[in-house]
Scaffold this active site. Structure first.
Site, PDB file in Angstrom:
ATOM      1  N   HIS A  15       0.836  -1.205   0.000  1.00  0.00           N
ATOM      2  CA  HIS A  15       0.000   0.000   0.000  1.00  0.00           C
ATOM      3  C   HIS A  15       0.869   1.254   0.000  1.00  0.00           C
ATOM      4  CE1 HIS A  15      -3.324   2.468   2.225  1.00  0.00           C
ATOM      5  NE2 HIS A  15      -3.254   2.785   0.954  1.00  0.00           N
ATOM      6  N   GLU A  65       2.382   1.789  -3.422  1.00  0.00           N
ATOM      7  CA  GLU A  65       1.386   2.359  -4.338  1.00  0.00           C
ATOM      8  C   GLU A  65       1.358   3.881  -4.219  1.00  0.00           C
ATOM      9  OE1 GLU A  65      -3.082   3.474  -3.940  1.00  0.00           O
ATOM     10  OE2 GLU A  65      -2.813   1.350  -3.501  1.00  0.00           O
ATOM     11  N   HIS A  66       1.338   4.389  -2.985  1.00  0.00           N
ATOM     12  CA  HIS A  66       1.340   5.836  -2.767  1.00  0.00           C
ATOM     13  C   HIS A  66       2.613   6.480  -3.308  1.00  0.00           C
ATOM     14  CE1 HIS A  66      -1.983   6.803   0.279  1.00  0.00           C
ATOM     15  NE2 HIS A  66      -2.220   5.573  -0.124  1.00  0.00           N
ATOM     16  N   GLU A 116      -5.256   7.533   6.902  1.00  0.00           N
ATOM     17  CA  GLU A 116      -6.210   6.630   6.265  1.00  0.00           C
ATOM     18  C   GLU A 116      -6.563   5.482   7.213  1.00  0.00           C
ATOM     19  OE1 GLU A 116      -4.982   5.155   2.515  1.00  0.00           O
ATOM     20  OE2 GLU A 116      -4.839   7.127   1.570  1.00  0.00           O
TER      21      GLU A 116
END
Length: 757
Positions: A46, A49-50, A127
């Site tokens: 994750h 991805e950022h 998040e």
């Protein structure tokens, strides 16, 4: 559509030519996701991805994919799943090559510098805190908890500051190792779609793969093993039932989804609604392995046992369907698919929901659904004893033993096409004044909306939407399409009528009858769980001058004279007048600041700056194109404020303006408003650097001959034309920019969280 599949230097490529497409799209799927992370670094996929969006060798700062796409008015996003990660964008066809060059560089040569790592760790932490109260994420965690193995199903994968730690060099090494292992040509799949010929798309694909690292990464993707106890209940969530199946393959799933999405009488969804058992359902893929698929069907209901029995009856009825019905629903699925944007079509292809060329075998799937292993999850707002810590969530999750209902609801499921036609109501003698555009076009589109500067409340709009849904579904079965939804913040009926004039008149007669019935007092709309969408949902009501419209405005595009005459007579039966001779009276909306309560602990701010003079609309839309990428760059990259940072032109309740949105767990609403003011003031001296020619080209490309635009023009409302766009000057931009800053009395501010002043 024309398609072509090939392998280039180990990279699997799928090309789609859609000759009439106005946009082009690309999607790169990497065979690595959260289940492939090292145990030491949960959330690493994750985080990567950022980080891929934060800079690469070729575009370390300006010009990289995300701000570049935003400046072009395109769409860009990414997602990390269990065994895959995907990056996708959509732009004008002429910009596809430039977008691919940026995508290629960020995938192959990311910088992954420590400064960006630190910033994105903070974003992912925010998040993670948000997801703790995000009900869909909690429900999915409960569903996945039913798998005993592999262990990854119960491990933490979102990422957080605690799990990433403070040793940035070590985290950077782990990111680079993960990237080097999995982000290689043989472990990726590329989709390209656009109006370009297949040979041109193939040339772009070959150029794309030329700079990718060679190699492959073999992985064994295990099949989930369900625990012995497969019935669970999750407390503290909206009432629902989720039923899952573990299947050997995905054959027939897309066709079954077309049956499930049907809302016409006789369908599962219509039956649930008629019996007041449920309002919505959702089919999702929980996990895909090489030889298995884990499907889940979710239904919002307070009667899980009754609904579960109804599902069994529905599957039994599905087994009795015939080939003609399979062909009909397959065609519906294909028709629905081609209406999606190019990037959404590619996402559906990557997820496995794109319809095949020919109908798949449905009956074998229906039979397998009655015998395949699976799970049941009851969601309830009540307290549930027991607790499970899984995937970073603390869930009130415990075993559940459903009881058989004493009597099951009666249900007569049936499928389409049907024999016979519904009777048509008597055609009124009177007719309304109905503008008729492009009568030479065969396809007919009718729009009907409230008077300008007015709309209906969300409760009234949603109530009418519920009552119209079965009729829209019937219209789809006859080759048309209908919707009742908010368009530019105003509830609007849009009907694409079928070629058969009798069928078109029949369905319109039924729709008019429903729209003249008194409003029912149904359930209020489900609250948005994220603050900014909740504020956007309430913005039309804050801007509209009238929530009780005095009349309707309507227009017809296409269709023959006879159909136009029928429609004009049908619309005369509506309870409010249609297209009265008196022109609409422009009304101003409220200004100032309004606090709106929300369950989130975040602070969120929505700033809407309305346009005062209609003749400046072209300049406003140009300014919004300048603001959008710079606002994101300032407060998401250079000076991270929160994880929602957005700015764009917005027409809402017939008010044109520019919108700024910020959501943050750390900064007060007052601070967020100050950031917006600071941003606007800082651009005063740099507006001259904007590429005005490129902006004009963009505005010209967005000109569309839509029925709503024509209706606005006929009633004296502003719509930019080509001459106004060409005449736009830097002086126009500077003048309007100063006005937007200085005329703060007209600003409309909505906020959640603490006080703004």
């Amino acid at each position: 559509m024309k398609t072509r599949g090939l392998v280039i230097e180990g990279l699997n490529v799928e090309l789609v030519q859609q000759a009439d497409a106005r946009q082009a799209a690309a999607l790169i799927q990497v065979g690595a996701g959260s289940h492939d992370e090292p145990t030491r670094w949960p959330g690493l996929a994750h985080l990567l991805e950022h980080l891929l969006f934060t800079g690469s060798t070729g575009w370390p700062d300006e010009g990289r994919l995300m701000p570049w796409i935003q400046a072009q008015g395109g769409r860009v996003n990414a997602t990390t799943l269990a065994r895959h990660s995907a990056f996708f964008f959509e732009v004008a066809p002429s910009q596809l090559a430039d977008g691919l060059a940026r995508l290629q560089d960020m995938i192959a040569h990311p910088l992954l510098d420590n400064r960006a790592i630190g910033q994105e760790v903070a974003v992912i932490e925010a998040e993670y805190q948000l997801l703790q109260q995000h009900q869909p994420s909690r429900i999915e965690a409960a569903l996945l908890h039913a798998a005993d193995s592999p262990p990854a199903f119960r491990q933490f994968h979102v990422g957080s500051r605690v799990h990433f730690g403070d040793e940035l060099p070590a985290l950077q090494r782990a990111l680079r190792q993960f990237h080097q292992r999995y982000y290689v040509a043989g472990n990726m799949r590329l989709w390209l779609q656009g109006p370009q010929p297949l040979d041109a798309l193939e040339a772009l694909a070959r150029e794309f793969v030329a700079a990718l690292p060679p190699g492959s990464s073999r992985r064994d993707i295990p099949v989930p093993q369900l625990s012995e106890g497969t019935h669970w209940q999750l407390g503290g969530t909206p009432a629902a039932l989720w039923r899952s199946w573990l299947l050997e393959n995905s054959d027939g799933v897309t066709l079954w989804r077309a049956f499930l999405l049907d809302e016409a009488p006789g369908s599962l969804l219509a039956t649930l609604r008629e019996q007041e058992l449920a309002e919505t359902l959702e089919l999702k893929i929980l996990y895909q392995a090489d030889s298995a698929i884990w499907l889940a069907l979710g239904i919002d209901t307070a009667h899980p046992e009754a609904v579960n029995g109804l599902i069994d009856r529905y599957l039994a009825a599905l087994i009795q369907t015939n080939q003609q019905q399979h062909q009909h629903y397959h065609q519906l699925a294909r028709s629905r698919f081609v209406t999606l944007s190019p990037v959404e079509q590619l996402r559906q292809r990557a997820l496995g929901f794109a319809p095949d060329e020919n109908p798949p075998a449905l009956l074998s799937l229906a039979e397998r659904l009655t015998t395949a292993p699976g799970t049941l999850l009851r969601c309830t707002p009540e307290a549930v004893e027991g607790s499970q810590l899984t995937q970073g969530f603390s869930l009130a999750l415990s075993p559940w033993q459903p009881s058989a209902p004493e009597t099951l609801p009666s249900a007569a499921f049936f499928f389409y096409p049907l024999d016979g036609a519904v009777a048509t109501g008597r055609l009124p003698e009177q007719a309304v004044a109905l503008p008729h555009h492009q009568p030479d076009e065969a396809a007919a589109t009718l729009i009907l909306r409230p008077e300008f500067w007015s709309t209906f409340s969300p409760e009234a709009g949603d109530d009418l939407a519920r009552r119209l849904r079965p009729l829209f579904a019937m219209l789809r079965h006859q080759g048309g399409h209908g919707s009742w939804q908010e368009v530019e913040g105003v509830w609007q009926l849009t009907l694409q009528l079928p070629p058969d004039e009798e069928a078109a008149d029949r369905v319109l007669s039924q729709i008019v009858t429903v729209m003249t019935q008194p409003a029912a007092h149904g359930q209020p709309p489900a609250p948005e769980t994220i603050a900014i969408p909740a504020l956007l949902r309430q913005l039309p009501g804050q801007l509209a001058a009238n929530m009780n419209p005095p009349c309707w405005r309507a227009a017809l595009k296409g269709g023959g004279a006879a159909l136009h005459s029928r429609i004009a007579r049908r619309l005369s039966a509506l309870s409010l007048p249609v297209n009265p001779a008196s022109p609409p009276t422009r009304m101003t909306s409220r200004t100032g600041m309004t606090h709106l309560p929300h369950s989130s602990t975040d602070n969120a701010l929505l700033l809407f700056i309305p346009l005062h003079r209609a003749e400046q609309l072209t300049a406003l839309r140009a300014l919004a194109l300048i603001y959008e990428p710079r606002f994101f760059q300032r407060y998401r990259v250079e000076q991270p404020v929160g994880y929602v940072v957005s700015s764009r032109y917005l027409r809402c309740a017939d008010q044109d303006g520019v919108m700024f949105a910020l959501q943050s767990p750390d900064y007060s609403p007052l601070s967020l408003l100050r950031y917006c003011r600071t941003f606007l003031r800082s651009l005063t001296e740099t507006l001259a650097d904007a590429d005005l020619d490129a902006i004009k080209t963009r505005l010209l490309s967005e000109q569309a001959d839509q029925p709503l635009a024509r209706l606005r023009h006929e009633n004296g409302l502003a719509e930019p034309d080509a001459a106004q766009i060409e005449a736009l000057s830097q002086a126009d931009l500077q003048q309007l920019h100063r006005t937007l800053i200085q005329d703060r009395r007209r600003w409309r501010v909505l906020f959640t969280g603490g006080p703004v002043a």
